[in-house]
Design a protein around this motif. Structure first.
Motif, PDB file in Angstrom:
ATOM      1  N   ARG A   1       0.872  -1.167  -0.097  1.00 42.49           N
ATOM      2  CA  ARG A   1       0.104  -0.020  -0.064  1.00 42.49           C
ATOM      3  C   ARG A   1       0.983   1.310  -0.117  1.00 42.49           C
ATOM      4  NH1 ARG A   1      -3.649  -3.261   3.125  1.00 42.49           N
ATOM      5  NH2 ARG A   1      -2.455  -2.927   4.841  1.00 42.49           N
ATOM      6  N   ASP A   2       1.759   1.251   0.752  1.00 43.84           N
ATOM      7  CA  ASP A   2       2.961   2.407   0.657  1.00 43.84           C
ATOM      8  C   ASP A   2       3.331   2.644  -0.777  1.00 43.84           C
ATOM      9  OD1 ASP A   2       4.314   4.346   2.194  1.00 43.84           O
ATOM     10  OD2 ASP A   2       5.972   3.403   2.222  1.00 43.84           O
ATOM     11  N   LEU A   3       3.771   1.539  -1.430  1.00 43.96           N
ATOM     12  CA  LEU A   3       4.358   1.590  -2.677  1.00 43.96           C
ATOM     13  C   LEU A   3       3.363   2.132  -3.678  1.00 43.96           C
ATOM     14  CD1 LEU A   3       6.386  -1.685  -2.945  1.00 43.96           C
ATOM     15  CD2 LEU A   3       7.292   0.526  -3.100  1.00 43.96           C
ATOM     16  N   ASP A   4       2.041   1.832  -3.411  1.00 37.85           N
ATOM     17  CA  ASP A   4       0.805   2.096  -4.179  1.00 37.85           C
ATOM     18  C   ASP A   4       0.719   3.808  -4.470  1.00 37.85           C
ATOM     19  OD1 ASP A   4       0.088  -0.127  -5.159  1.00 37.85           O
ATOM     20  OD2 ASP A   4      -1.309  -0.324  -3.450  1.00 37.85           O
ATOM     21  N   GLU A   5       1.400   4.454  -3.445  1.00 38.54           N
ATOM     22  CA  GLU A   5       1.211   5.882  -3.303  1.00 38.54           C
ATOM     23  C   GLU A   5       2.315   6.656  -4.229  1.00 38.54           C
ATOM     24  OE1 GLU A   5       1.384   7.259   0.537  1.00 38.54           O
ATOM     25  OE2 GLU A   5      -0.371   6.315   1.354  1.00 38.54           O
ATOM     26  N   HIS A   6       3.484   5.758  -4.609  1.00 37.26           N
ATOM     27  CA  HIS A   6       4.507   6.377  -5.269  1.00 37.26           C
ATOM     28  C   HIS A   6       4.587   5.699  -6.688  1.00 37.26           C
ATOM     29  CE1 HIS A   6       5.311   6.825  -1.076  1.00 37.26           C
ATOM     30  NE2 HIS A   6       5.785   8.118  -1.307  1.00 37.26           N
ATOM     31  N   ILE A   7       4.129   4.513  -6.734  1.00 37.21           N
ATOM     32  CA  ILE A   7       4.376   3.723  -8.219  1.00 37.21           C
ATOM     33  C   ILE A   7       3.291   3.429  -8.736  1.00 37.21           C
ATOM     34  CG2 ILE A   7       5.544   1.792  -9.108  1.00 37.21           C
ATOM     35  CD1 ILE A   7       7.650   3.263  -7.926  1.00 37.21           C
ATOM     36  N   THR A   8       3.159   3.935 -10.141  1.00 48.47           N
ATOM     37  CA  THR A   8       1.878   3.434 -10.882  1.00 48.47           C
ATOM     38  C   THR A   8       1.955   1.972 -11.427  1.00 48.47           C
ATOM     39  OG1 THR A   8       1.721   5.832 -11.339  1.00 48.47           O
ATOM     40  CG2 THR A   8       0.477   4.224 -12.680  1.00 48.47           C
ATOM     41  N   GLY A   9       0.783   1.418 -11.462  1.00 46.10           N
ATOM     42  CA  GLY A   9       0.850   0.009 -11.950  1.00 46.10           C
ATOM     43  C   GLY A   9       1.880  -0.760 -11.070  1.00 46.10           C
TER      44      GLY A   9
END
Length: 334
Positions: free
Chosen positions: A29-37
């Motif tokens: 979820r943290d990566l979702d805030e910075h990485i698209t797809g």
């Protein structure tokens, strides 16, 4: 603090670092805030990090076309987890050979307290394993020498390095070290696509997906030594970004720039579409879009009207290349 950070000290570190208590879905979820797809890649990277923190080191290979976010994925994690070190391995030279970018030189950058429990990320790994023959070296393939050195690391063995100029000799106990390899393998994928086309593989979409998917045997044929291939626990294929992905990346970057400059930014949607098309056509990646938007905003805030209360980015095609003809103008001061 002791010279080496142990698992016990990492767990003690959790007392004041909440993210070290996170589960893989939390990291995702943290990566979702910075990485698209890249949901699959984010899921596996989150699992690799979690297992590493729990004392289960691993060796993983991520591959994907240029600009898909391989390196950015680990840069985001690196911001909170300082045991992650990212190295450009495209110019690495073997120990005992000329060149300053040796494995020992890179590992000296790792702080002593992290050396036993680091996550070492080798970017441009496909270039490292491409056969390279040193001039005047008696026909030695220096890529093989490099891979043999990495093999000991992936075996979680102890590496010994001699003194270098003003740097003393040192050893690295890799018992708790995780290794991540990143590579585009563009030439290999191109070769696979051509082979499929030559034998009449007609379905273009299926052909593209098959060419992008790599097996461990493909990578061995490319130049990876079988011994090192046997240490890679998982191969992760990253998706190519779509035009919608690039537009979303641009939209997120505009929001980030608004926070940075503390001004509202009105961005002509055609700018994001044009940047996305250029990124896909030229293989420029997400960093190209972020870089161009940042330059446009800087032009407005530092040159056109630094005192403007808001910023407007417009697209003006003047016969030049699309990404060269983008101009930004400040919104009227209200």
């Amino acid at each position: 603090m002791s010279p080496d950070i142990t698992l016990e000290s990492i767990r003690a570190y959790r007392d004041y670092h909440d993210k070290l208590y996170w589960s893989p879905p939390d990291f995702h979820r943290d990566l979702d805030e910075h990485i698209t797809g890249q949901d699959e890649a984010k899921r596996i990277a989150s699992t690799v990090l979690y297992n590493h923190l729990e004392g289960r080191p691993s060796v993983t290979l991520f591959h994907g076309n240029t600009g898909c976010g391989k390196t950015e994925l680990w840069r985001v994690l690196q911001k909170d987890f300082h045991m992650i070190y990212i190295f450009d391995s495209s110019t690495m030279s073997a120990e005992g050979w000329s060149g300053s970018n040796k494995l020992s030189s890179l590992l000296r950058q790792v702080k002593p307290e992290w050396r036993r429990n680091a996550i070492l990320v080798f970017d441009e790994f496909d270039k490292l394993i491409t056969p390279r023959y040193a001039s005047g070296g008696g026909g030695w393939n220096t890529s093989l020498l490099l891979q043999e050195q990495l093999l000991k690391m992936c075996d979680h063995d102890i590496l010994y390095f001699g003194a270098e100029r003003e740097s003393p000799a040192f050893s690295l106990n890799c018992e708790g070290v995780s290794v991540v390899f990143l590579g585009a393998f563009s030439s290999l994928k191109k070769q696979k696509a051509e082979q499929k086309q030559a034998i009449g593989f007609s379905a273009s979409i299926r052909q593209e997906n098959t060419a992008n998917a790599l097996t461990i045997q493909d990578i061995i044929d490319f130049g990876l030594i079988p011994e090192l291939a046997g240490r890679i626990m998982r191969i992760v294929q990253m998706d190519d970004l779509t035009i919608q992905d690039y537009i979303q990346i641009g939209t997120n970057e505009v929001k980030r720039l608004e926070e940075m400059y503390k001004k509202p930014i009105q961005c002509d949607p055609s700018i994001l579409v044009m940047l996305a098309r250029m990124a896909i056509k030229e293989g420029l990646g997400a960093r190209f879009i972020k870089h161009k938007l940042r330059i446009m905003v800087e032009d407005t805030t530092q040159y056109y009207d630094p005192l403007a209360d808001s910023i407007t980015l417009t697209y003006q095609h003047e016969g030049a290349l699309p990404y060269e003809s983008m101009r930004c103008t400040p919104a009227p001061v209200t």
